[in-house]
Scaffold this active site. Structure first.
Site, short mmCIF file in Angstrom:
data_model
loop_
_atom_site.label_atom_id
_atom_site.label_comp_id
_atom_site.label_asym_id
_atom_site.label_seq_id
_atom_site.Cartn_x
_atom_site.Cartn_y
_atom_site.Cartn_z
N ASP A 48 9.24 15.81 -9.64
CA ASP A 48 8.01 16.10 -8.89
C ASP A 48 8.18 17.20 -7.84
O ASP A 48 7.24 17.56 -7.15
CB ASP A 48 7.48 14.83 -8.21
CG ASP A 48 8.40 14.34 -7.10
OD1 ASP A 48 9.48 14.93 -6.90
OD2 ASP A 48 8.03 13.36 -6.44
N TYR A 57 15.64 22.99 -3.36
CA TYR A 57 16.99 22.42 -3.47
C TYR A 57 18.09 23.48 -3.50
O TYR A 57 19.26 23.17 -3.26
CB TYR A 57 17.10 21.52 -4.71
CG TYR A 57 16.57 20.12 -4.45
CD1 TYR A 57 17.40 19.15 -3.89
CD2 TYR A 57 15.26 19.78 -4.74
CE1 TYR A 57 16.92 17.87 -3.63
CE2 TYR A 57 14.78 18.50 -4.48
CZ TYR A 57 15.62 17.55 -3.93
OH TYR A 57 15.16 16.29 -3.66
P1 NAD Z 1 14.51 2.19 -4.63
O1 NAD Z 1 15.92 1.78 -4.42
O2 NAD Z 1 13.48 1.79 -3.64
O3 NAD Z 1 14.02 1.64 -6.04
C1 NAD Z 1 14.79 1.63 -7.18
C2 NAD Z 1 14.70 0.28 -7.86
O4 NAD Z 1 15.48 0.33 -9.06
C3 NAD Z 1 15.27 -0.90 -7.04
O5 NAD Z 1 14.30 -1.91 -6.93
C4 NAD Z 1 16.48 -1.36 -7.84
O6 NAD Z 1 16.70 -2.73 -7.76
C5 NAD Z 1 16.10 -0.92 -9.24
N1 NAD Z 1 17.22 -0.78 -10.15
C6 NAD Z 1 18.44 -0.25 -9.91
N2 NAD Z 1 19.19 -0.29 -11.01
C7 NAD Z 1 18.43 -0.84 -11.99
C8 NAD Z 1 18.66 -1.16 -13.36
N3 NAD Z 1 19.82 -0.87 -13.95
N4 NAD Z 1 17.66 -1.74 -14.07
C9 NAD Z 1 16.49 -2.02 -13.48
N5 NAD Z 1 16.22 -1.75 -12.19
C10 NAD Z 1 17.18 -1.16 -11.45
O7 NAD Z 1 14.54 3.78 -4.81
P2 NAD Z 1 13.41 4.88 -4.59
O8 NAD Z 1 13.76 5.70 -3.40
O9 NAD Z 1 12.08 4.27 -4.65
O10 NAD Z 1 13.65 5.83 -5.84
C11 NAD Z 1 13.61 5.38 -7.16
C12 NAD Z 1 14.11 6.45 -8.09
O11 NAD Z 1 13.14 7.47 -8.30
C13 NAD Z 1 15.36 7.19 -7.62
O12 NAD Z 1 16.19 7.47 -8.72
C14 NAD Z 1 14.80 8.46 -7.08
O13 NAD Z 1 15.78 9.45 -6.98
C15 NAD Z 1 13.77 8.73 -8.11
N6 NAD Z 1 12.75 9.74 -7.80
C16 NAD Z 1 12.72 10.83 -8.59
C17 NAD Z 1 11.80 11.80 -8.40
C18 NAD Z 1 11.85 13.01 -9.28
O14 NAD Z 1 11.37 14.03 -8.91
N7 NAD Z 1 12.46 12.99 -10.45
C19 NAD Z 1 10.85 11.66 -7.38
C20 NAD Z 1 10.89 10.53 -6.57
C21 NAD Z 1 11.85 9.57 -6.80
C1 G6P Z 2 11.77 15.02 -4.30
C2 G6P Z 2 12.65 15.21 -5.50
C3 G6P Z 2 13.14 13.89 -6.01
C4 G6P Z 2 13.85 13.15 -4.91
C5 G6P Z 2 12.98 13.01 -3.71
C6 G6P Z 2 13.87 12.51 -2.58
O1 G6P Z 2 10.59 14.39 -4.65
O2 G6P Z 2 12.01 15.87 -6.55
O3 G6P Z 2 13.99 14.11 -7.09
O4 G6P Z 2 14.21 11.86 -5.35
O5 G6P Z 2 12.44 14.24 -3.33
O6 G6P Z 2 13.11 12.06 -1.58
P1 G6P Z 2 13.66 11.13 -0.43
O7 G6P Z 2 12.44 11.01 0.40
O8 G6P Z 2 14.08 9.83 -1.09
O9 G6P Z 2 14.79 11.83 0.22
MN MN Z 3 13.34 15.72 -8.44
#
Ligand code: NAD
Ligand code: G6P
Ligand code: MN
Length: 441
Positions: A170, A264
């Protein structure tokens, strides 16, 4: 319109309530039959699911809602798996960030040693989810945004080549919203973009309005003066660290003023600045635990206690609507143009055909059709070759359980100054990741 069934993997994520609210806001565009939460931490998921159940009951009682830790229940009869898991949770993110800083090296969630350590945890967990989906709903699509998306995407390419997986991020969407605001547009959707790079490692080369007029010069001028900071207070990030990142884009863009950079890249171009502006005792993980995590879980508990969402301050994650655009594109063949992380395969003509690159794609019911971006300049090519090699070495290390390859990956990362520092960091990371990484030989 056929209604879709959705599995949210990482039901306990801080992003889940915002995504549920966003799905509810888009039901006319993307009707939903059922939503199932899956997490491997029942306790954590319970709070988020308890609140989301109440929200769904109040806003869309027809949607069937299930929370589970049982893979069969979670992955049967589903059309889309939306995966945002965090392997090792914030406790391990904190270590990913603090261990490199101990050695004077950038400590970041997805970049450098922190991202590499996180990758070594995520690969196995994400592949396991893909396998659950393949077993119980072989025709479903896996929409992954679990991080580090670059490394996870390379692992899915190499190790699950025939699965229906789309990897997406995102960050470009967030930046495009800032660009649109900088030049007075209502929405990023008024812009069509050309972009190439790796995930969290790319550049915009073209931005046009709906009539095809070139918007790049005006945006470039804004970024040269202010980075991605805009006057629109509603786009201001609640956390100071993100606003600093948007401002720093000015210095990142100076390296190649013809293009516009992903934020980044600051970690790769200005690692010394980043380290000197970091506090090794308090990193982004702490900020997120005290900020977003505390807020989201507090609001969810409040909803459960009141048994209504009427007094809730939870808000829609508006920019997560790209997830609906993506699922809709697959479900209804909308041919939406979106940036996705896909196998290069000639899209960047002078770059490794097997690298996972982030480029515009037309998405329809058969998946993404990437749009050719042609030749890239030497500067970007050199940087990307090095970074793609780091990402591939991490996946090979995980697959072959190779210590040597992980040491090579860390040494090759341009954030790490020497093989010795790489080894010191590796030893520490390996020690704290014993329960998560494969055993390395
Ligand atoms: P968070 O820790 O609040 O939530 C992650 C959840 O995943 C937790 O509830 C945890 O228990 C669960 N989990 C961990 N391992 C697991 C498994 N093997 N099977 C099932 N559930 C499992 O984290 P968050 O800050 O809300 O972020 C969630 C994810 O989304 C992270 O990987 C973050 O980097 C990603 N993210 C990516 C983007 C992107 O641009 N690609 C944007 C926002 C967040
Ligand atoms: C952006 C990136 C994600 C990352 C997030 C981190 O949205 O694209 O890949 O997980 O920022 O945000 P945070 O608020 O958890 O540092
Ligand atoms: Mn990302």
């Amino acid at each position: 319109m056929k209604k879709s069934s959705i599995t949210i993997a990482g039901g306990g994520s801080t992003f889940t309530p915002g995504i549920v609210l966003m799905l509810l806001d888009n039901l006319e565009k993307f009707p939903i039959e059922a939503i199932t939460f899956f997490d491997n931490d029942e306790e954590r998921q319970k709070t988020i699911a308890g609140a989301c159940r109440i929200i769904l009951n109040e806003k869309a009682p027809d949607i069937q809602f299930t929370e589970t830790t049982d893979p069969e229940a979670a992955f049967s009869n589903t059309d889309f798996v939306m995966a945002h898991i965090r392997s090792g949770k914030y406790a391990m993110r904190e270590k990913d960030e603090k261990i490199p800083l101990k050695y004077g090296v950038v400590g970041q969630e997805t970049c450098g040693p922190g991202g590499i350590a996180y990758g070594m945890r995520s690969i196995g967990d994400v592949l396991e989810l893909v396998d659950f989906m393949e077993k119980y709903s072989p025709n479903a699509w896996f929409l992954n945004y679990s991080n580090p998306a670059a490394i996870v995407a390379e692992a899915t390419r190499k190790l699950r080549p025939n699965s229906n997986i789309l990897n997406i991020c995102d960050m470009p969407i967030g930046i495009e919203e800032l660009m649109a605001s900088a030049i007075g547009l209502e929405s990023r959707k008024e812009m069509e973009v050309d972009y190439y790079g790796l995930n969290h490692f790319g550049w915009w080369t073209g931005i046009r309005d709906e009539e095809g007029n070139d918007l790049l010069p005006r945006i470039r001028e804004h970024v040269a003066n202010f980075g991605y900071v805009t006057e629109d207070q509603s786009l201001q990030h609640a956390d100071e660290s993100w606003n600093n990142t948007f401002a720093k884009a000015k210095d990142v863009q100076a390296l190649d003023p013809a293009t516009l950079p992903n934020t980044y890249l600051k970690y790769y171009f200005y690692p010394d600045y980043e380290v000197s502006h970091s506090n090794p005792e308090v990193t982004r993980a702490n900020e997120v635990m005290e900020g977003r995590e505390t807020f989201i879980f507090g609001e969810c508990r409040k909803i459960i206690e009141n048994n209504t969402a009427a007094y809730s301050e939870l808000h829609i994650d508006e920019h997560a609507s790209y997830i609906v655009d993506l699922a809709r594109a697959i479900a209804y063949n909308t041919k939406e143009r979106m940036l996705l992380i896909v196998e290069n395969n000639g899209v960047i003509s002078n770059f490794d055909p097997t690298a996972m690159v982030e480029v515009p794609c037309i998405v329809g019911s058969k998946g993404p059709e990437p749009l050719v971006q042609g030749e890239i300049p030497r500067f970007q090519k050199g940087l990307m070759e090095q970074q793609a090699a780091v990402e591939k070495l991490v996946v090979e290390s995980w697959h072959e359980q190779s210590y040597q390859k992980l040491w090579q990956a860390l040494t090759l990362s341009r954030i790490v100054p020497s093989a010795q520092v790489a080894k010191n960091i590796l030893e520490d990371l390996q020690e704290v990741n014993k329960d998560y990484w494969p055993e390395l030989h």
